[in-house]
Design an enzyme around this catalytic site. Structure first.
Site, PDB file in Angstrom:
ATOM      1  N   CYS A   1      14.787  29.703  -2.811  1.00 35.37           N
ATOM      2  CA  CYS A   1      15.317  28.619  -1.929  1.00 35.37           C
ATOM      3  C   CYS A   1      15.722  28.776  -0.677  1.00 35.37           C
ATOM      4  O   CYS A   1      15.864  28.200   0.252  1.00 35.37           O
ATOM      5  CB  CYS A   1      16.632  27.904  -2.857  1.00 35.37           C
TER       6      CYS A   1
ATOM      7  N   HIS B   1      20.810  25.025   1.796  1.00 33.64           N
ATOM      8  CA  HIS B   1      19.924  24.567   0.793  1.00 33.64           C
ATOM      9  C   HIS B   1      20.797  23.761   0.006  1.00 33.64           C
ATOM     10  O   HIS B   1      22.017  23.864  -0.494  1.00 33.64           O
ATOM     11  CB  HIS B   1      19.558  25.908  -0.370  1.00 33.64           C
TER      12      HIS B   1
ATOM     13  N   ASN C   1      17.072  19.142  -6.648  1.00 33.31           N
ATOM     14  CA  ASN C   1      17.101  20.606  -5.885  1.00 33.31           C
ATOM     15  C   ASN C   1      15.567  20.901  -5.772  1.00 33.31           C
ATOM     16  O   ASN C   1      14.893  21.086  -6.976  1.00 33.31           O
ATOM     17  CB  ASN C   1      17.734  21.501  -6.951  1.00 33.31           C
TER      18      ASN C   1
HETATM   19  O1  UT7 Z   1      18.874  26.509  -6.080  1.00 35.14           O
HETATM   20  C1  UT7 Z   1      19.226  27.905  -6.538  1.00 35.14           C
HETATM   21  C2  UT7 Z   1      20.457  27.947  -6.589  1.00 35.14           C
HETATM   22  N1  UT7 Z   1      20.960  27.279  -7.877  1.00 35.14           N
HETATM   23  C3  UT7 Z   1      22.266  26.668  -7.729  1.00 35.14           C
HETATM   24  O2  UT7 Z   1      22.952  26.970  -6.786  1.00 35.14           O
HETATM   25  C4  UT7 Z   1      22.916  26.194  -9.042  1.00 35.14           C
HETATM   26  C5  UT7 Z   1      24.201  26.432  -9.413  1.00 35.14           C
HETATM   27  N2  UT7 Z   1      24.934  25.932 -10.665  1.00 35.14           N
HETATM   28  C6  UT7 Z   1      25.111  24.729 -10.705  1.00 35.14           C
HETATM   29  O3  UT7 Z   1      24.788  23.839  -9.891  1.00 35.14           O
HETATM   30  C7  UT7 Z   1      25.685  24.384 -11.911  1.00 35.14           C
HETATM   31  O4  UT7 Z   1      26.354  25.479 -12.597  1.00 35.14           O
HETATM   32  C8  UT7 Z   1      25.171  23.600 -13.076  1.00 35.14           C
HETATM   33  C9  UT7 Z   1      24.984  22.082 -12.381  1.00 35.14           C
HETATM   34  C10 UT7 Z   1      23.790  24.252 -13.379  1.00 35.14           C
HETATM   35  C11 UT7 Z   1      26.052  23.428 -14.324  1.00 35.14           C
HETATM   36  O5  UT7 Z   1      27.145  22.610 -13.760  1.00 35.14           O
HETATM   37  P1  UT7 Z   1      28.609  23.276 -14.170  1.00 35.14           P
HETATM   38  O6  UT7 Z   1      29.662  22.126 -13.742  1.00 35.14           O
HETATM   39  O7  UT7 Z   1      28.636  24.632 -13.698  1.00 35.14           O
HETATM   40  O8  UT7 Z   1      28.591  23.196 -15.772  1.00 35.14           O
HETATM   41  P2  UT7 Z   1      28.868  24.392 -16.821  1.00 35.14           P
HETATM   42  O9  UT7 Z   1      27.554  25.011 -17.034  1.00 35.14           O
HETATM   43  O10 UT7 Z   1      30.107  25.147 -16.522  1.00 35.14           O
HETATM   44  O11 UT7 Z   1      28.928  23.692 -18.137  1.00 35.14           O
HETATM   45  C12 UT7 Z   1      30.201  22.692 -18.584  1.00 35.14           C
HETATM   46  C13 UT7 Z   1      29.973  21.803 -19.751  1.00 35.14           C
HETATM   47  C14 UT7 Z   1      29.522  22.849 -20.674  1.00 35.14           C
HETATM   48  O12 UT7 Z   1      29.952  22.230 -22.037  1.00 35.14           O
HETATM   49  P3  UT7 Z   1      30.916  22.933 -22.685  1.00 35.14           P
HETATM   50  O13 UT7 Z   1      30.813  24.374 -22.985  1.00 35.14           O
HETATM   51  O14 UT7 Z   1      32.206  22.656 -21.702  1.00 35.14           O
HETATM   52  O15 UT7 Z   1      31.393  22.161 -23.966  1.00 35.14           O
HETATM   53  C15 UT7 Z   1      28.024  22.628 -20.852  1.00 35.14           C
HETATM   54  O16 UT7 Z   1      27.419  22.671 -22.052  1.00 35.14           O
HETATM   55  O17 UT7 Z   1      28.750  20.965 -19.385  1.00 35.14           O
HETATM   56  C16 UT7 Z   1      27.588  21.035 -20.238  1.00 35.14           C
HETATM   57  N3  UT7 Z   1      26.605  20.701 -19.742  1.00 35.14           N
HETATM   58  C17 UT7 Z   1      26.093  19.398 -19.628  1.00 35.14           C
HETATM   59  N4  UT7 Z   1      26.652  18.299 -20.404  1.00 35.14           N
HETATM   60  C18 UT7 Z   1      25.970  17.226 -20.035  1.00 35.14           C
HETATM   61  C19 UT7 Z   1      25.623  21.468 -18.867  1.00 35.14           C
HETATM   62  N5  UT7 Z   1      24.781  20.640 -18.696  1.00 35.14           N
HETATM   63  C20 UT7 Z   1      24.756  19.389 -19.179  1.00 35.14           C
HETATM   64  C21 UT7 Z   1      24.275  18.212 -19.079  1.00 35.14           C
HETATM   65  N6  UT7 Z   1      24.851  17.010 -19.652  1.00 35.14           N
HETATM   66  N7  UT7 Z   1      22.893  18.212 -18.381  1.00 35.14           N
END
Ligand code: UT7
Length: 326
Positions: A112, A248, A278
């Site tokens: 990215c 980005h 993204n």
């Molecule tokens: O472009 C290159 C660089 N990339 C980035 O900068 C991406 C950086 N990361 C992110 O944007 C975020 O970390 C994500 C969007 C990937 C994930 O969001 P988050 O708020 O960090 O979620 P999390 O991984 O902390 O998960 C929170 C909860 C989890 O459930 P539990 O364990 O709390 O029960 C996940 O299983 O959200 C759950 N979850 C979802 N729920 C519904 C994860 N993905 C989903 C989903 N729908 N699609």
């Protein structure tokens, strides 16, 4: 020799994918995706549509606001994580499709951060007086390498391309840059079909993108804040002199956290995440183009571009917008 950026164009596939698309096969919701990422929709390439096709589309869009020759482009740089194939390069396919004779052509792999790396390289080629007109494109078809069984990553990515022309000029419109990388984070965001080990750990080599979202999120916020401050310092300027930040677009919450930490107004931070997802190397030029198109970014505005991603790598540059496409 100094350089300026004289035109910009973008392209996305026609196939629009709304958040509800994922509700049919994953435990997710439109509400979760909007709240946790900002994404409202993205575009996916068709099976027979590739990164080089989006590159050509972005150059066709660029030619609508560029009233000079394209045939004398003497170097083509394509930043992409999703080339049509490993060899030949996407850049060489773009050169051929656009019938640009005698141009040097390379693809660069900086995830990215790739589009900003491309501008930095173009500026260097022109400063070295070996080239005068460089086409820089950031383009991706991430939908082709998305793991649709992983709900935390597959909802994020979209396909698109953005192209600019960097040209030799009497006056300077592209200022100082910085680059940085921390390879120890390699396995936190990877795409591999060969190496079985990364940072001494066994990885899945399935040609799909894998991301440790939480780790990357934290790294992104702290790195962006630190690197934006460093970039301002190497340009001997401060945030008050920057009209628009274009980081980005990985997640709207990353941009909000960075603007909050820097005390920078969020409405002067351009994004492409809501309408395109993204799009990795394409996200910065798409946000830039739309910022001009909707009348926010004007000629002579000072921009700070900063890309970050798989590597983990980061690259930023300050420049003056010279383009008006309204
Ligand atoms: O472009 C290159 C660089 N990339 C980035 O900068 C991406 C950086 N990361 C992110 O944007 C975020 O970390 C994500 C969007 C990937 C994930 O969001 P988050 O708020 O960090 O979620 P999390 O991984 O902390 O998960 C929170 C909860 C989890 O459930 P539990 O364990 O709390 O029960 C996940 O299983 O959200 C759950 N979850 C979802 N729920 C519904 C994860 N993905 C989903 C989903 N729908 N699609």
């Amino acid at each position: 020799m100094s350089s300026i950026i004289t035109s910009i164009g973008i392209c996305h596939p026609a196939k629009e994918i709304k958040n509800s698309y994922f509700e049919d096969f994953l435990d997710t919701s439109d509400q979760w995706i909007r709240e946790r990422t900002g994404i409202e929709r993205r575009f996916f390439a068709l099976e027979n549509e590739f990164t080089s096709d989006l590159c050509v589309g972005a150059v066709q869009s660029l030619s609508e606001n560029y009233n000079k020759e394209l045939g004398d482009i003497d170097f083509v740089i394509v930043a992409t994580t999703t080339p049509d194939q490993t060899v030949p390069s996407v850049a060489s396919q773009v050169q051929n499709k656009l019938n640009i004779k005698q141009a040097g052509c390379i693809d660069i792999s900086a995830a990215c951060g790739g589009f900003v790396y491309g501008i930095i390289l173009a500026k260097g080629l022109i400063a070295a007086k070996t080239h005068r007109k460089v086409l820089v494109i950031g383009a991706e078809t991430l939908s082709k390498v998305t793991d649709f069984s992983d709900r935390s990553s597959c909802i994020l990515f979209g396909d698109g391309a953005g192209a600019v022309i960097v040209e030799a000029s009497e006056h300077n419109g592209i200022f100082n840059a910085l680059t940085d990388t921390d390879g120890s984070y390699g396995k936190e965001l990877y795409l591999s079909n060969r190496a079985l080990y990364l940072n001494d750990e066994k990885i899945v080599a399935d040609n799909k993108l894998h991301q440790n979202g939480r780790v990357v999120f934290k790294w992104a916020v702290s790195t962006l804040v630190k690197k934006i401050r460093e970039l301002l310092s190497v340009n001997n300027t401060d945030l008050q002199d920057i009209d628009f930040l274009i980081p980005h677009s990985a997640n709207i919450r990353i941009l909000e956290a960075v603007c909050k930490e820097l005390d920078f107004p969020i409405d002067r931070c351009m994004e492409s995440i809501r309408q395109y997802g993204n799009t990795s190397a394409a996200s910065i030029p798409i946000a830039w183009y739309n910022g001009i198109k909707n009348g926010k970014i004007k000629p002579k505005d000072n921009l700070l571009l900063i890309g970050f991603g798989g590597g983990m790598t980061c690259a930023g540059i300050c420049l003056r917008n010279e383009i008006d496409i309204r």
